[in-house]
Design a protein around this motif. Structure first.
Motif, PDB file in Angstrom:
ATOM      1  N   GLU A  11      11.411 -30.150   3.012  1.00  0.00           N
ATOM      2  CA  GLU A  11      12.102 -28.625   3.155  1.00  0.00           C
ATOM      3  C   GLU A  11      13.902 -28.692   2.430  1.00  0.00           C
ATOM      4  OE1 GLU A  11       9.794 -27.581   6.798  1.00  0.00           O
ATOM      5  OE2 GLU A  11      11.470 -25.293   5.804  1.00  0.00           O
ATOM      6  N   ALA A  52      13.311 -30.745  -1.506  1.00  0.00           N
ATOM      7  CA  ALA A  52      13.047 -29.426  -1.995  1.00  0.00           C
ATOM      8  C   ALA A  52      14.201 -28.843  -2.647  1.00  0.00           C
ATOM      9  CB  ALA A  52      11.956 -28.633  -1.540  1.00  0.00           C
ATOM     10  N   ILE A  53      14.820 -28.433  -1.575  1.00  0.00           N
ATOM     11  CA  ILE A  53      16.486 -27.140  -1.583  1.00  0.00           C
ATOM     12  C   ILE A  53      16.863 -28.158  -2.827  1.00  0.00           C
ATOM     13  CG2 ILE A  53      18.214 -25.451  -1.268  1.00  0.00           C
ATOM     14  CD1 ILE A  53      16.095 -25.076   1.405  1.00  0.00           C
ATOM     15  N   THR A  69      16.527 -30.825  -4.590  1.00  0.00           N
ATOM     16  CA  THR A  69      16.757 -30.806  -6.201  1.00  0.00           C
ATOM     17  C   THR A  69      16.781 -30.249  -7.097  1.00  0.00           C
ATOM     18  OG1 THR A  69      14.956 -32.351  -5.436  1.00  0.00           O
ATOM     19  CG2 THR A  69      14.640 -31.677  -7.193  1.00  0.00           C
ATOM     20  N   ALA A  70      16.564 -28.412  -6.398  1.00  0.00           N
ATOM     21  CA  ALA A  70      17.419 -27.188  -6.723  1.00  0.00           C
ATOM     22  C   ALA A  70      17.919 -27.215  -7.353  1.00  0.00           C
ATOM     23  CB  ALA A  70      16.558 -25.926  -6.615  1.00  0.00           C
ATOM     24  N   ALA A  84      19.845 -29.549 -10.223  1.00  0.00           N
ATOM     25  CA  ALA A  84      18.964 -29.633 -11.301  1.00  0.00           C
ATOM     26  C   ALA A  84      20.128 -28.740 -11.977  1.00  0.00           C
ATOM     27  CB  ALA A  84      17.866 -28.148 -11.239  1.00  0.00           C
ATOM     28  N   TYR A  96      19.140 -18.437  -2.474  1.00  0.00           N
ATOM     29  CA  TYR A  96      17.871 -17.691  -2.690  1.00  0.00           C
ATOM     30  C   TYR A  96      16.866 -18.573  -1.798  1.00  0.00           C
ATOM     31  CZ  TYR A  96      14.201 -15.928  -5.147  1.00  0.00           C
ATOM     32  OH  TYR A  96      12.604 -15.654  -5.705  1.00  0.00           O
ATOM     33  N   LEU A  97      16.557 -19.814  -1.692  1.00  0.00           N
ATOM     34  CA  LEU A  97      15.187 -20.716  -1.510  1.00  0.00           C
ATOM     35  C   LEU A  97      16.061 -20.739   0.332  1.00  0.00           C
ATOM     36  CD1 LEU A  97      15.975 -23.587  -4.250  1.00  0.00           C
ATOM     37  CD2 LEU A  97      13.803 -21.968  -3.893  1.00  0.00           C
ATOM     38  N   SER A 146      12.423 -18.868   2.719  1.00  0.00           N
ATOM     39  CA  SER A 146      12.072 -19.351   2.016  1.00  0.00           C
ATOM     40  C   SER A 146      10.388 -19.110   3.694  1.00  0.00           C
ATOM     41  CB  SER A 146      12.553 -20.084   2.872  1.00  0.00           C
ATOM     42  OG  SER A 146      12.635 -20.650   3.736  1.00  0.00           O
ATOM     43  N   PRO A 147       9.680 -19.278   4.202  1.00  0.00           N
ATOM     44  CA  PRO A 147       8.422 -18.493   5.232  1.00  0.00           C
ATOM     45  C   PRO A 147       9.729 -18.621   6.122  1.00  0.00           C
ATOM     46  CG  PRO A 147       7.787 -20.802   4.695  1.00  0.00           C
ATOM     47  CD  PRO A 147       8.690 -20.444   2.977  1.00  0.00           C
ATOM     48  N   ALA A 180      13.293 -25.221 -11.757  1.00  0.00           N
ATOM     49  CA  ALA A 180      13.623 -26.040 -10.461  1.00  0.00           C
ATOM     50  C   ALA A 180      13.372 -25.684  -9.553  1.00  0.00           C
ATOM     51  CB  ALA A 180      14.778 -26.711 -11.584  1.00  0.00           C
ATOM     52  N   ARG A 181      14.271 -24.107  -9.795  1.00  0.00           N
ATOM     53  CA  ARG A 181      14.266 -23.085  -8.907  1.00  0.00           C
ATOM     54  C   ARG A 181      13.260 -22.769  -7.485  1.00  0.00           C
ATOM     55  NH1 ARG A 181      15.944 -17.493  -7.594  1.00  0.00           N
ATOM     56  NH2 ARG A 181      16.812 -17.925  -9.797  1.00  0.00           N
ATOM     57  N   ALA A 191      11.141 -24.983  -5.840  1.00  0.00           N
ATOM     58  CA  ALA A 191      11.196 -25.469  -4.966  1.00  0.00           C
ATOM     59  C   ALA A 191      11.098 -24.834  -4.155  1.00  0.00           C
ATOM     60  CB  ALA A 191      12.633 -25.793  -4.801  1.00  0.00           C
ATOM     61  N   LEU A 192      10.837 -22.956  -4.258  1.00  0.00           N
ATOM     62  CA  LEU A 192      10.223 -21.829  -3.697  1.00  0.00           C
ATOM     63  C   LEU A 192       9.037 -21.557  -3.497  1.00  0.00           C
ATOM     64  CD1 LEU A 192      11.008 -19.664  -1.962  1.00  0.00           C
ATOM     65  CD2 LEU A 192      10.351 -18.316  -4.343  1.00  0.00           C
ATOM     66  N   SER A 231       6.719 -25.004  -3.182  1.00  0.00           N
ATOM     67  CA  SER A 231       7.225 -26.453  -2.366  1.00  0.00           C
ATOM     68  C   SER A 231       7.566 -25.650  -0.963  1.00  0.00           C
ATOM     69  CB  SER A 231       7.546 -27.933  -2.690  1.00  0.00           C
ATOM     70  OG  SER A 231       8.726 -27.412  -2.072  1.00  0.00           O
ATOM     71  N   LEU A 232       8.343 -24.468  -0.572  1.00  0.00           N
ATOM     72  CA  LEU A 232       8.616 -24.259   0.859  1.00  0.00           C
ATOM     73  C   LEU A 232       7.757 -23.862   1.442  1.00  0.00           C
ATOM     74  CD1 LEU A 232      12.849 -23.398   0.250  1.00  0.00           C
ATOM     75  CD2 LEU A 232      11.209 -24.794   1.222  1.00  0.00           C
ATOM     76  N   PHE A 233       6.566 -23.248  -0.041  1.00  0.00           N
ATOM     77  CA  PHE A 233       5.573 -21.775   0.782  1.00  0.00           C
ATOM     78  C   PHE A 233       4.655 -23.265   1.620  1.00  0.00           C
ATOM     79  CE2 PHE A 233       6.974 -18.533  -1.052  1.00  0.00           C
ATOM     80  CZ  PHE A 233       7.193 -18.139  -2.398  1.00  0.00           C
TER      81      PHE A 233
END
Lengths: 731, 479
Positions: free
Chosen positions: A691, A694-695, A697-698, A701, A719-720, A724-725, B244-245, B248-249, B251-253
């Motif tokens: 997780e 992934a953040i 990487t964004a 970017a 934001y992410l 996120s859940p 990309a954001r 990422a979102l 994948s967070l799901f």
């Protein structure tokens, strides 16, 4: 308080109440800074419990700020643990700067002090003395000049007196001497023989260190902030004790209106008359302001839970005036930590509740007209407010008889209670009458009063096979009935488990529920129904505490009100409450406007994809609300200049909603550090590597040529995390 | 007394459903909302004419059916008026409505000895054109009883629904039927489990009023759309970093191996994003605007707004504009029927809204050409006591009257079921206040609707396990 019935005066009164509440920051005197001497003059400085006046000190360096106005509420404060001074407003060369945090180089002088130690020439009077994990209050010690070990001066080294039994020395951070001067950091030699009197000790303090402090903040407040987490880390369970003693921030008094909404608003110049006087709007907005900024966080969380158990809704109102809802929500705040028997009494006799569930002006049976007593309150007080429809074991599981649940009450019992709750009417407007001979018109201040002629005096069937003797007064019947409900063994597990679900986890173990039931039944001093003890036990239970959570079925979905306030608190928000009120209604939780007395979500709504788990708040997660929430996060994080919502021109004193992600922006130079810090601050480091990866990487970017790279990196990561859940789950 | 706390029974094939949802989430990876032409062509399972939809209008709180359908023959009306305490005004606390033919009186239904609440002229008119059926005295039952006395003499708890007169339990049982133990699926959800879904389609169950147990199946999860308007998420552009954001979102799901709460929530968020993309071309303000003219009270009626949204979705599904199953069940609702006090004033606008909205919906369906594919029906927690309660209202009761609306191609207009004897304490009354023992069960009601929808007999048996306890499984109001 004298109530005003003319419209113009009422409007002015409302504006007068709203205005200072919203603009209070502007009313405090600002500090003044004198650059040549590097001296800051502080009119009022709070250090621990001590309020120091006319303090002059020299400033070390700026930690953060200044920010755009408005200033945060309150006076300057100094934290001896961090050595940091927080300044809401300082004027320099004709300009005022807000919300500066600075370090202090040296103390020059303190003019006077209140709320601190004082010495009268013979005895030292200390409001608080900490000895290891205990805090004694109102301590009186004999002391003389010969007791003084040293007078160090300088900024106080601690928020309260510290006694070390090993050395026999007492550190007094601030003391007012008989000559009127204020001394700091006085060390005295003190023995047990010098003790004249003391109260306490306060309950033993259990440390709540590190990440667990964040978890407690998530459970017991409207969202962690760095200041709150630090406070919990330093006070441990003492923070809960302090919260139990913190009075409510509460709701401003509202005009009592007797006119109907149609007639009142027909002649009101307020274009939003219905909204401001007959809807829940003013109470809702104040709720959010208090939740985002008020010090009584735990009390407000508990009152929020109570508002979803002992439901009164404005939605089914026939335009009940808003002051009725104000009084009811204030009642829940005031009674948050009261005894449950008291809560039962106050909720039952609340005129707002009497209107909502029809106990007000409910008459005994009228055979001539063919009318029976109204059963609404009788049914719901049992089904929802106290015992529930099925008999429960102490661990919350249903009692089973041949595999079937056993009802707590029959229709006959409902009819018995319906007859109990007859012969009560609204208080009189003068408030002095203790009974009435006929029904009063609607009036929502005070408690309902009996009308004996309308009360059913026959024998009535209650719970557990109890019947009332005939011929009792309305009040005597009521007390017997409420005692009957209160003493039923269901109450502990029924109410206890709901509170666990509101604060900690949706699926507590049977053992957890049993432990809480035990505290409800007996708080340790033989008292039943001590809600302060129950709340503390829920939060300090081993199943609530601990730095790491490994159970896959542990935790709960944050309800929209707590979700949105947590994000606002994390983002240093300043708000008049209108924006969070609007978005939380869209997310499925219209505060104080529940469609039914069953509140916003069914208590046993199942969690998708598991066996035997419930997740009540999950019922609000739909395609529509999940997308709506993403848009809320987008608005909060990407708001230009931090302006989430502009002030509503129809709302006096409006300041809109503004946020700031400034604390994290300096970290954006190193994306990995930024992401790790957000993971820590907002999720107590529970994100897995995939997780955070992934953040990261964004964030990476974003092109290095981005003109606002630091801000955009921060926003992308924020934001992410918020979308996120994992953020929406408290565990 | 069968219900324990509502715990979730094991949901089968969660994983396969999640995979299907993940595919859905993959649609529309473009940042901009995809236009229709960019969606992959999908053979719609709803070929013209074979699409059928049920629309459930749930009246939350317990609608007083006794004042929605009133006898108009002189003996029947006299019994009604007497038990209701006489002619009611908001001030006198009794509940009788004026007789047919008098000012403000009930609206007679031609060919019957019944009339509708005075606030429902649109439905009176639909009755006149053969578009409505009435179902009398239907409610939750485990098995039938021959009379109220037989019910009162029963001592076996397993024979009767749990916690009668409790909102939570009865609302739930109207949606799940009265089954032993804990039930976490609704009868429409169980029907949905048997409906095949084309790839990437919306589910059979769709609600415009939030999550609802009626539509929850063992495998099927309903789609919940907002009351009005499109579903669209903001904040993403076509730029590399924005995409990309978004990536990422997504994948967070998929996070949360360590927490069932996190992983379930992530799955819900992921499917929400997929549906937002799928429905973007159809759920628009323009689509609603084209239909909302059928609803005179649109601006003030959330029911009209919900039904407009449903009409938009039915048009999209039936026409093949979006991939959809050939059988669907929609859910809309109206609240505040729990008229414990001031009933005459409070129920009137609700029934007026119901009448106007259902009529508007029928006209909207006619406008888009799908009136022959849809049957609309009402449900409610329970009825209310015929005898008034202090404060000008009524308390919780049991067997209630309901309405079914459709085109004459499907609907055999008329009255069905058995109208109760309105004597307080009489043969239909299980109490002394006018609580009717139902003579038709929700199982029979639902099974009749399900058979028309196209459910097979085995599927109906699975959806309504108690159906075997009742003499008939088809009440006859649908062809």
């Amino acid at each position: 308080m004298k109530f005003i019935s003319t419209q113009r005066a009422a409007r002015a009164a409302l504006a007068a109440l709203l205005l200072p509440l919203l603009l209070s920051a502007a009313a405090h005197a600002t500090d003044t800074y004198n650059p040549p001497a590097a001296q800051l003059v502080v009119p009022t400085l709070q250090i621990g419990a001590a309020t120091c006046s006319n303090v002059v000190l020299t400033v070390g360096g700026i930690v953060s700020g200044p920010t755009a106005p408005p200033a945060i509420a309150g006076v300057d404060s100094y934290d001896p643990a961090t050595l940091q001074l927080t300044v809401p407003g300082v004027s320099l060369a004709g300009s005022v700067y807000n919300n500066v945090v600075a370090t202090v180089r040296a103390l020059v002088s303190i003019g006077s002090v209140s709320g601190a130690d004082s010495y009268d020439g013979a005895n030292l009077h200390a409001p608080y003395v900490q000895v290891a994990n205990s805090v004694y209050t109102n301590v009186v010690l004999q002391a003389s000049v010969g007791s003084i070990v040293r007078v160090a001066g300088g900024m106080p080294l601690a928020a309260r007196d510290q006694y070390n039994p090993a050395t026999g020395q007492l550190l007094v951070p601030v003391v007012a001497a008989p000559d009127g001067r204020v001394y700091t950091n006085v060390t005295l030699a003190v023995t047990a023989a010098d003790l004249v009197s003391a109260a306490g000790p306060a309950p033993a303090v259990t440390p709540i260190p590190g990440v667990d402090a964040q978890r407690l903040a998530e459970q017991a407040s409207f969202g962690p902030t760095p200041a709150l987490v630090t406070q919990i880390q330093s006070q441990g369970s003492g923070w809960i004790d302090a919260q139990l003693a913190t009075p409510p921030t509460g709701y401003a008094q509202m005009t009592a209106i007797v006119d109907s909404s149609a007639s009142y608003c027909a002649t009101s110049p307020d274009a939003k008359c219905f909204r401001d006087y007959f809807s829940a709007f003013p109470v809702q907005l104040q709720f959010f302001r208090n939740a985002v900024g008020g010090p009584d966080q735990l009390r407000q969380r508990v009152a929020l839970a109570y508002s979803q158990i002992f439901v009164v809704s404005q939605i089914q109102a026939n335009a009940r005036p808003a002051y009725a809802m104000r009084n009811y929500q204030q009642l829940l705040l005031d009674d948050a930590f009261a005894n449950f028997r008291q809560i039962l009494n106050d909720v039952t006799l609340s005129p707002a509740m009497g209107s909502y569930l029809n106990m007000a002006n409910n008459s005994k049976a009228n055979p001539a007209k063919g009318i029976s007593p109204n059963e609404n309150y009788a049914r719901e007080v049992l089904q929802l407010f106290s015992v529930g429809p099925n008999l429960l074991n102490a661990d919350g599981s249903p009692v089973l008889s041949q595999g079937l649940t056993v009802p707590t009450y029959s229709q006959d019992t409902i009819e018995g209670f319906a007859s109990i709750f007859t012969g009560w009417t609204y208080p009189s407007a003068t408030g002095s009458a203790t009974s009435a001979t006929s029904y009063n018109p609607a009036w929502y201040t005070g408690q309902m009063i009996p009308v004996e002629s309308e009360h059913d005096t026959t024998q009535k069937q209650l719970l557990s096979g109890v019947t009332t003797p005939p011929g009792q007064s309305a009040a005597a019947d009521l007390n017997l009935a409420l005692d009957n409900i209160f003493s039923h063994p269901n109450v502990g597990p029924f109410i206890g488990r709901q509170l666990i679900r509101f604060l900690v986890t949706s699926n507590p173990s049977a053992a957890y529920v049993s432990r809480i039931t035990a505290v409800f039944n007996n708080d340790g001093t033989g008292v039943r129904g001590n809600m302060a003890a129950v709340i503390k036990a829920i939060l300090m239970d081993p199943e609530a505490r601990g730095a790491t959570v490994t159970g896959t079925d542990y935790g709960k979905v944050r309800e929209p009100v707590v979700d949105v306030t947590a994000m606002l608190r994390a983002l240093n928000a300043l708000t008049d409450g209108e924006y969070p009120n609007y978005v939380t209604a869209n997310l499925g939780e219209p505060l104080f406007n529940a469609e039914t007395v069953f509140s916003f979500y069914p208590p046993n709504y199942p969690l998708d994809g598991s066996t035997t788990l419930v997740a009540p708040q999950f019922s609000l997660v739909t395609t529509a609300t999940a997308i709506a929430r993403l848009n809320v996060v987008n608005t909060l994080v990407y708001a230009a200049n931090g302006i989430v919502a502009n002030p509503d021109p129809t709302l006096p004193g409006a300041i809109g909603t503004t946020v700031s992600s400034a604390p994290w922006t300096p970290l954006a130079a190193s994306p990995a550090t930024l992401v790790a810090q957000l993971n820590s601050d907002l999720l107590h480091s529970t994100m897995a590597t995939a997780e955070t990866g992934a953040i990261l990487t964004a964030v990476q970017a974003l092109p290095p040529t981005d003109a606002n790279l630091a801000q955009d990196r921060t926003r992308a990561a924020l934001y992410l995390v918020l979308a996120s859940p994992r953020y929406l789950i408290t565990r | 007394m069968k219900k324990t706390d509502l715990h979730l029974a094991h949901r089968c094939s969660l994983q396969s459903r999640r995979q299907a949802l993940a595919q859905l989430g993959g649609l529309g990876a473009m940042a901009m909302l995809p236009s229709l032409s960019l969606l992959p062509p999908v053979a719609s399972a709803a070929a013209a004419g074979s699409y059928r939809a049920l629309v459930c209008v749930f009246l939350f709180g317990g609608n007083d059916g006794n004042n929605m359908i009133v006898p108009t023959d002189s003996a029947g009306y006299a019994a009604y008026l007497s038990a209701r305490g006489g002619l009611g005004t908001p001030a006198n606390g009794v509940l009788g409505l004026p007789a047919a033919g008098t000012a403000g009186g009930v609206l007679p239904l031609t060919g019957t000895s019944f009339g509708l609440h005075p606030g429902m002229p649109e439905l009176q008119s639909l009755w006149g054109s053969g578009n409505m059926a009435l179902l009398f005295n239907v409610g939750c039952l485990v098995r039938p009883f021959s009379s109220a006395a037989a019910f009162l003499a029963n001592t076996n708890a397993a024979n009767v629904p749990t916690n009668l007169y409790s909102h939570a339990d009865q609302q739930q049982q109207m949606q799940t039927t009265s089954l032993p133990g804990v039930t976490t699926t609704g009868w429409a959800g169980r029907l949905a489990d048997a409906v095949s879904m084309p790839s990437g389609s919306v589910p059979p169950g769709v609600s415009a009023d939030g999550n609802v147990l009626l539509l929850a199946g063992s495998a099927s999860i309903p789609l919940v759309v907002p009351t009005t308007g499109p579903i669209a998420y903001n904040g993403f552009s076509g730029s590399t970093s924005s995409q990309a954001r978004l990536s990422a979102l997504r994948s967070l799901f998929g996070a949360g191996a360590d927490s069932l709460f996190v992983s379930s929530l992530g799955a819900a968020q992921s499917s929400a994003m997929g549906y937002a993309n799928l429905l973007a071309p159809v759920l628009s303000t323009a689509a609603a605007a084209a239909l909302q003219g059928n609803f005179p009270n649109y601006a003030n009626s959330t029911l009209s707004q919900q039904l407009t949204q449903v009409a938009v979705l039915i048009q999209a599904a039936a026409s093949g504009a979006i991939p959809a199953p050939s059988q669907q069940i929609f859910f809309v609702a109206l609240n505040e029927f729990d008229t414990h006090n001031d009933q005459l004033n409070r129920q009137a606008p609700l029934l007026a809204d119901l009448s106007s909205s259902i009529n508007g919906f029928y006209n909207a369906l006619t406008q888009v050409g799908y009136a022959d594919n849809v049957v609309t029906f009402t449900l409610s927690d329970f009825a209310r006591t015929l005898k008034p309660a202090s404060g000008g209202g009524s308390d919780h009761a049991w067997g209630n009257h309901h309405l079914i609306v459709g085109s004459p191609a499907n609907l055999k207009a008329g009255t069905y079921g058995s109208f109760p004897d309105l004597t307080l304490g009489g043969p239909s009354d299980v109490s002394g206040e006018g609580r009717w023992l139902p003579t038709t069960s929700i199982d029979q009601y639902g099974a009749t609707l399900a058979a028309w929808l196209g459910a097979s007999s085995p599927a109906i048996g699975t959806a309504f396990p108690n159906l075997v306890n009742f003499p008939t499984s088809s009440l006859g109001f649908l062809t």
